[in-house]
Design a protein around this motif. Structure first.
Motif, PDB file in Angstrom:
ATOM      1  N   ALA A 233       0.835  -1.212   0.000  1.00 25.84           N
ATOM      2  CA  ALA A 233       0.000   0.000   0.000  1.00 25.84           C
ATOM      3  C   ALA A 233       0.863   1.253   0.000  1.00 25.84           C
ATOM      4  CB  ALA A 233      -0.938   0.007   1.189  1.00 25.84           C
ATOM      5  N   ARG A 234       1.997   1.180  -0.685  1.00 26.88           N
ATOM      6  CA  ARG A 234       2.865   2.351  -0.637  1.00 26.88           C
ATOM      7  C   ARG A 234       2.765   3.165  -1.899  1.00 26.88           C
ATOM      8  NH1 ARG A 234       8.521   1.732  -0.369  1.00 26.88           N
ATOM      9  NH2 ARG A 234       8.066   0.053  -1.781  1.00 26.88           N
ATOM     10  N   HIS A 235       2.291   2.568  -2.956  1.00 24.81           N
ATOM     11  CA  HIS A 235       2.386   3.256  -4.239  1.00 24.81           C
ATOM     12  C   HIS A 235       1.028   3.409  -4.901  1.00 24.81           C
ATOM     13  CE1 HIS A 235       6.626   3.550  -4.026  1.00 24.81           C
ATOM     14  NE2 HIS A 235       6.778   2.258  -3.853  1.00 24.81           N
ATOM     15  N   VAL A 236       0.821   4.579  -5.450  1.00 24.66           N
ATOM     16  CA  VAL A 236      -0.452   4.885  -6.089  1.00 24.66           C
ATOM     17  C   VAL A 236      -0.428   4.394  -7.536  1.00 24.66           C
ATOM     18  CG1 VAL A 236      -2.017   6.729  -6.757  1.00 24.66           C
ATOM     19  CG2 VAL A 236      -0.703   6.931  -4.637  1.00 24.66           C
ATOM     20  N   HIS A 237       0.623   4.802  -8.262  1.00 22.38           N
ATOM     21  CA  HIS A 237       0.730   4.526  -9.709  1.00 22.38           C
ATOM     22  C   HIS A 237      -0.635   4.733 -10.368  1.00 22.38           C
ATOM     23  CE1 HIS A 237       4.931   3.587 -10.009  1.00 22.38           C
ATOM     24  NE2 HIS A 237       4.812   3.040  -8.826  1.00 22.38           N
ATOM     25  N   LYS A 238      -1.085   3.775 -11.183  1.00 19.79           N
ATOM     26  CA  LYS A 238      -2.371   4.028 -11.844  1.00 19.79           C
ATOM     27  C   LYS A 238      -3.526   3.405 -11.075  1.00 19.79           C
ATOM     28  CE  LYS A 238      -1.862   5.544 -16.468  1.00 19.79           C
ATOM     29  NZ  LYS A 238      -2.248   5.349 -17.860  1.00 19.79           N
ATOM     30  N   LYS A 239      -3.238   2.902  -9.866  1.00 23.60           N
ATOM     31  CA  LYS A 239      -4.284   2.213  -9.105  1.00 23.60           C
ATOM     32  C   LYS A 239      -5.494   3.118  -8.874  1.00 23.60           C
ATOM     33  CE  LYS A 239      -1.847  -1.576  -8.097  1.00 23.60           C
ATOM     34  NZ  LYS A 239      -1.166  -1.606  -9.375  1.00 23.60           N
ATOM     35  N   ILE A 240      -5.235   4.391  -8.630  1.00 28.37           N
ATOM     36  CA  ILE A 240      -6.359   5.280  -8.326  1.00 28.37           C
ATOM     37  C   ILE A 240      -7.276   5.420  -9.538  1.00 28.37           C
ATOM     38  CG2 ILE A 240      -5.199   7.487  -8.890  1.00 28.37           C
ATOM     39  CD1 ILE A 240      -6.742   8.249  -6.018  1.00 28.37           C
ATOM     40  N   LEU A 241      -6.741   5.175 -10.733  1.00 25.02           N
ATOM     41  CA  LEU A 241      -7.564   5.282 -11.939  1.00 25.02           C
ATOM     42  C   LEU A 241      -8.284   3.968 -12.257  1.00 25.02           C
ATOM     43  CD1 LEU A 241      -5.043   7.392 -14.027  1.00 25.02           C
ATOM     44  CD2 LEU A 241      -7.037   8.230 -12.782  1.00 25.02           C
ATOM     45  N   ASP A 242      -8.061   2.958 -11.385  1.00 24.05           N
ATOM     46  CA  ASP A 242      -8.903   1.750 -11.472  1.00 24.05           C
ATOM     47  C   ASP A 242     -10.252   2.014 -10.804  1.00 24.05           C
ATOM     48  OD1 ASP A 242      -7.142   0.144 -12.844  1.00 24.05           O
ATOM     49  OD2 ASP A 242      -6.123  -0.538 -11.034  1.00 24.05           O
ATOM     50  N   ILE A 243     -10.323   3.103 -10.053  1.00 24.28           N
ATOM     51  CA  ILE A 243     -11.583   3.496  -9.418  1.00 24.28           C
ATOM     52  C   ILE A 243     -12.340   4.361 -10.432  1.00 24.28           C
ATOM     53  CG2 ILE A 243     -12.613   4.619  -7.405  1.00 24.28           C
ATOM     54  CD1 ILE A 243     -10.664   2.260  -6.754  1.00 24.28           C
ATOM     55  N   TYR A 244     -13.584   4.025 -10.648  1.00 28.50           N
ATOM     56  CA  TYR A 244     -14.348   4.737 -11.675  1.00 28.50           C
ATOM     57  C   TYR A 244     -14.790   6.127 -11.212  1.00 28.50           C
ATOM     58  CZ  TYR A 244     -18.082   6.283 -14.687  1.00 28.50           C
ATOM     59  OH  TYR A 244     -18.854   7.056 -15.520  1.00 28.50           O
TER      60      TYR A 244
END
Length: 315
Positions: A233-244
């Motif tokens: 849980a340290r890195h955002v990368h594109k994970k936040i854009l997996d949220i619609y």
């Protein structure tokens, strides 16, 4: 999650401006009134020297033509709704305008800079190329310093024509997002790989995105992806854009209200940073605390943003 975030493929990672000791600089003189056609005294930035590891630990000083001087933001500059003191970088690129007055980025090495008559830049980057060639790893042995800098065209593909640059940091527990308005900055702004960027000429879209990316819900929902991912849980990368969340729609009242809150938050944090400037260099610890302090200061706005984000995510 059945809906795909329309922004997922529109945010791009910035350029890998490393080894940092080559490119991140402090001015070795007073800041001039402007940066037009000047020769500037520069040295390796103090802030990167502390983190540099062998064989990339060195200390350059020299002079450079001002057209090779740019601004960028690394993690410590990216706060919720604010870019704090973007760093100076020198880069072997020339910004040219095409026949439609659109800016394009042309990459050079020290030889081509010498041929164009940029003697100071040529000397500075020749030094960098030489050290790179001696010290580069086996994995990068076929790569020149310039190719490495423009890996996957992440430097030359940057859009210098969009007025608003929406950034969020790639490595932190939560996304911190802020807008760079190109007209407010003294030099061309180049995005570094520690952040993801979306370019727009629509001011309200920029503010809308900053509000959502700094809000609680996407950052909480992302933890599911983060914990299972490779990075912890340290890195955002594109994970936040997996949220619609939907593409900005100027005709949608919830979207325009989010944009308005994004604007208010940027204005408030700007004032907050003027009256509470950090007294020393931002370490990971003081940076984390500053981000929390800003969020606490914006608690009223952020709670309204969270309510609107809940609505928008159902659209």
């Amino acid at each position: 999650q059945k809906n795909v975030n329309p922004y997922k493929n529109l945010f791009k990672q910035g350029a890998t401006i490393v080894p940092r000791a080559f490119y991140f600089v402090d001015l070795n003189q007073e800041i001039p009134d402007d940066f037009v056609d000047r020769i500037i005294n520069i040295k390796t930035a103090e802030s990167v020297k502390a983190d540099a590891k062998a064989p990339w630990k060195f200390d350059f000083s020299g002079r450079i033509e001002s057209r090779f001087l740019f601004r960028t933001a690394i993690s410590k500059s990216i706060l919720p709704f604010h870019i704090y003191r973007p760093d100076f970088v020198v880069l072997p690129i020339i910004i040219a305008e095409d026949e439609n007055n659109r800016k394009t980025i042309r990459l050079h090495n020290s030889d081509s800079l010498m041929n164009l008559g940029y003697l100071h830049a040529s000397r500075w980057f020749r030094n960098a190329e030489r050290i790179w060639d001696i010290s580069k790893t086996e994995k990068n042995k076929a790569m020149s310093a310039v190719d490495y800098l423009n890996w996957l065209n992440k430097l030359t593909d940057q859009n210098l024509n969009a007025e608003y640059v929406v950034l969020y940091n790639s490595s932190a527990k939560d996304a911190n997002a802020a807008i760079v308005k190109r007209t407010n900055i003294d030099l061309e702004f180049i995005v570094e790989s520690v952040s993801y960027v979306y370019y727009t000429n629509n001011e309200n879209e920029a503010y809308y995105l900053s509000a959502i990316l700094n809000s609680t819900i996407p950052n909480l929902l992302m933890k599911d992806f983060q914990a299972k991912g490779l990075f912890g849980a340290r890195h955002v990368h594109k994970k936040i854009l997996d949220i619609y969340f939907p593409k900005f729609d100027a005709g949608d009242e919830v979207h325009t209200r989010l944009a308005e809150y994004g604007r208010v938050c940027h204005e408030k944090v700007e004032k907050y940073m003027e009256t509470n400037p950090p007294t020393k260099e931002l370490t990971p610890h003081t940076l984390g605390k500053l981000r929390l302090d800003i969020k606490a200061y914006l608690s009223e706005e952020l709670s309204q943003i969270d309510k609107l984000v809940k609505k928008v995510m159902k659209q």
